[in-house]
Motif scaffolding. Structure first.
Motif, PDB file in Angstrom:
ATOM      1  N   SER A 193       0.696  -1.218  -0.035  1.00 30.69           N
ATOM      2  CA  SER A 193       0.068   0.147  -0.096  1.00 30.69           C
ATOM      3  C   SER A 193       0.743   1.444  -0.109  1.00 30.69           C
ATOM      4  O   SER A 193       1.772   1.298   0.674  1.00 30.69           O
ATOM      5  CB  SER A 193      -0.853   0.031   1.245  1.00 30.69           C
ATOM      6  OG  SER A 193      -1.963  -1.101   1.170  1.00 30.69           O
ATOM      7  N   THR A 194       0.595   2.346  -0.844  1.00 33.35           N
ATOM      8  CA  THR A 194       1.229   3.675  -0.749  1.00 33.35           C
ATOM      9  C   THR A 194       0.168   4.494  -0.263  1.00 33.35           C
ATOM     10  O   THR A 194      -0.958   4.718  -0.865  1.00 33.35           O
ATOM     11  CB  THR A 194       1.498   3.997  -1.984  1.00 33.35           C
ATOM     12  OG1 THR A 194       2.351   2.848  -2.387  1.00 33.35           O
ATOM     13  CG2 THR A 194       2.466   5.036  -2.175  1.00 33.35           C
ATOM     14  N   GLY A 253      -4.418  10.619  -0.232  1.00 34.41           N
ATOM     15  CA  GLY A 253      -4.694   9.464  -1.379  1.00 34.41           C
ATOM     16  C   GLY A 253      -3.960   8.163  -0.820  1.00 34.41           C
ATOM     17  O   GLY A 253      -3.172   8.191  -0.190  1.00 34.41           O
ATOM     18  N   VAL A 254      -4.546   7.105  -1.404  1.00 35.92           N
ATOM     19  CA  VAL A 254      -4.026   5.778  -1.018  1.00 35.92           C
ATOM     20  C   VAL A 254      -4.236   5.031  -2.355  1.00 35.92           C
ATOM     21  O   VAL A 254      -5.142   4.934  -3.176  1.00 35.92           O
ATOM     22  CB  VAL A 254      -4.830   5.016   0.068  1.00 35.92           C
ATOM     23  CG1 VAL A 254      -4.447   3.758   0.319  1.00 35.92           C
ATOM     24  CG2 VAL A 254      -5.009   5.939   1.451  1.00 35.92           C
ATOM     25  N   ALA A 255      -3.022   4.060  -2.572  1.00 39.59           N
ATOM     26  CA  ALA A 255      -3.087   2.935  -3.737  1.00 39.59           C
ATOM     27  C   ALA A 255      -2.605   1.669  -3.086  1.00 39.59           C
ATOM     28  O   ALA A 255      -1.929   1.446  -2.182  1.00 39.59           O
ATOM     29  CB  ALA A 255      -2.060   3.385  -4.717  1.00 39.59           C
ATOM     30  N   HIS A 256      -3.604   0.715  -3.533  1.00 39.12           N
ATOM     31  CA  HIS A 256      -3.386  -0.732  -2.971  1.00 39.12           C
ATOM     32  C   HIS A 256      -2.892  -1.651  -4.038  1.00 39.12           C
ATOM     33  O   HIS A 256      -3.706  -1.617  -5.024  1.00 39.12           O
ATOM     34  CB  HIS A 256      -4.489  -1.308  -2.243  1.00 39.12           C
ATOM     35  CG  HIS A 256      -5.120  -0.284  -1.210  1.00 39.12           C
ATOM     36  ND1 HIS A 256      -4.583  -0.486   0.051  1.00 39.12           N
ATOM     37  CD2 HIS A 256      -6.162   0.494  -1.114  1.00 39.12           C
ATOM     38  CE1 HIS A 256      -5.162   0.429   1.012  1.00 39.12           C
ATOM     39  NE2 HIS A 256      -6.066   1.084   0.200  1.00 39.12           N
ATOM     40  N   VAL A 265       5.739  -2.717  -8.447  1.00 36.43           N
ATOM     41  CA  VAL A 265       6.335  -1.506  -9.200  1.00 36.43           C
ATOM     42  C   VAL A 265       6.164  -0.304  -8.190  1.00 36.43           C
ATOM     43  O   VAL A 265       4.962   0.418  -8.345  1.00 36.43           O
ATOM     44  CB  VAL A 265       5.881  -1.444 -10.672  1.00 36.43           C
ATOM     45  CG1 VAL A 265       6.690  -0.155 -11.200  1.00 36.43           C
ATOM     46  CG2 VAL A 265       6.211  -2.675 -11.203  1.00 36.43           C
ATOM     47  N   PRO A 266       7.114   0.081  -7.196  1.00 36.62           N
ATOM     48  CA  PRO A 266       6.729   1.010  -6.318  1.00 36.62           C
ATOM     49  C   PRO A 266       6.185   2.513  -7.005  1.00 36.62           C
ATOM     50  O   PRO A 266       5.518   3.182  -6.519  1.00 36.62           O
ATOM     51  CB  PRO A 266       7.950   1.227  -5.478  1.00 36.62           C
ATOM     52  CG  PRO A 266       8.485  -0.141  -5.541  1.00 36.62           C
ATOM     53  CD  PRO A 266       8.233  -0.739  -7.088  1.00 36.62           C
ATOM     54  N   GLU A 267       6.859   2.795  -8.066  1.00 38.05           N
ATOM     55  CA  GLU A 267       6.401   3.918  -8.734  1.00 38.05           C
ATOM     56  C   GLU A 267       5.061   4.194  -9.260  1.00 38.05           C
ATOM     57  O   GLU A 267       4.402   5.276  -9.141  1.00 38.05           O
ATOM     58  CB  GLU A 267       7.457   4.296 -10.141  1.00 38.05           C
ATOM     59  CG  GLU A 267       8.912   4.312  -9.918  1.00 38.05           C
ATOM     60  CD  GLU A 267       9.471   3.101  -9.540  1.00 38.05           C
ATOM     61  OE1 GLU A 267       9.209   2.089  -9.908  1.00 38.05           O
ATOM     62  OE2 GLU A 267      10.769   3.206  -9.028  1.00 38.05           O
ATOM     63  N   ILE A 268       4.254   3.052  -9.581  1.00 43.75           N
ATOM     64  CA  ILE A 268       3.050   2.907  -9.850  1.00 43.75           C
ATOM     65  C   ILE A 268       2.288   3.277  -8.687  1.00 43.75           C
ATOM     66  O   ILE A 268       1.273   4.309  -8.481  1.00 43.75           O
ATOM     67  CB  ILE A 268       2.609   1.713 -10.449  1.00 43.75           C
ATOM     68  CG1 ILE A 268       3.049   1.490 -11.831  1.00 43.75           C
ATOM     69  CG2 ILE A 268       1.041   1.663 -10.714  1.00 43.75           C
ATOM     70  CD1 ILE A 268       3.054  -0.007 -12.459  1.00 43.75           C
ATOM     71  N   GLY A 269       2.434   2.799  -7.431  1.00 45.90           N
ATOM     72  CA  GLY A 269       1.783   3.155  -6.295  1.00 45.90           C
ATOM     73  C   GLY A 269       2.118   4.668  -5.897  1.00 45.90           C
ATOM     74  O   GLY A 269       0.959   5.290  -5.419  1.00 45.90           O
TER      75      GLY A 269
END
Length: 98
Positions: free
Chosen positions: A19-20, A37-40, A48-52
């Motif tokens: 999660s980011t 904002g959150v990305a899971h 791919v950390p850049e996408i998160g």
């Protein structure tokens, strides 16, 4: 009469276990607003950390943008001018935090 100001936006990203989370902060001098904002990541997806980072940051800035537009609309109404509030389009493929 020209009007020039500079607002700085700080963007903080935190990654943990797929999660980011992002926090975007703007200080206008008169007020400070914070967007979140959150990305899971799906566990089956490649890490791919850049996408998160991009998704969480984009969502935080989108949240911040909505707050700024809302503040402007309230200020416009506060001086007695009419506003036309627009519905914000949904962002397909984005999962928003609960």
């Amino acid at each position: 009469m020209p009007h020039t100001v500079e607002w700085k936006v700080r963007l903080y990203l935190f990654e943990d276990e797929g999660s980011t989370k992002a926090r975007a902060v703007v200080d206008t001098g008169a007020t400070a607003l914070t967007g979140h904002g959150v990305a899971h990541r799906n566990p089956a997806d490649t890490d791919v950390p850049e996408i998160g980072d991009e998704l969480a940051a984009g969502r935080a800035m989108y949240d911040l943008a909505q707050q700024l537009v809302g503040a402007a609309e309230r200020d416009i109404e506060g001086v007695g001018a009419p506003t036309t509030r627009r519905n914000t389009p949904s962002m397909p493929g984005w999962r928003w935090p609960q």
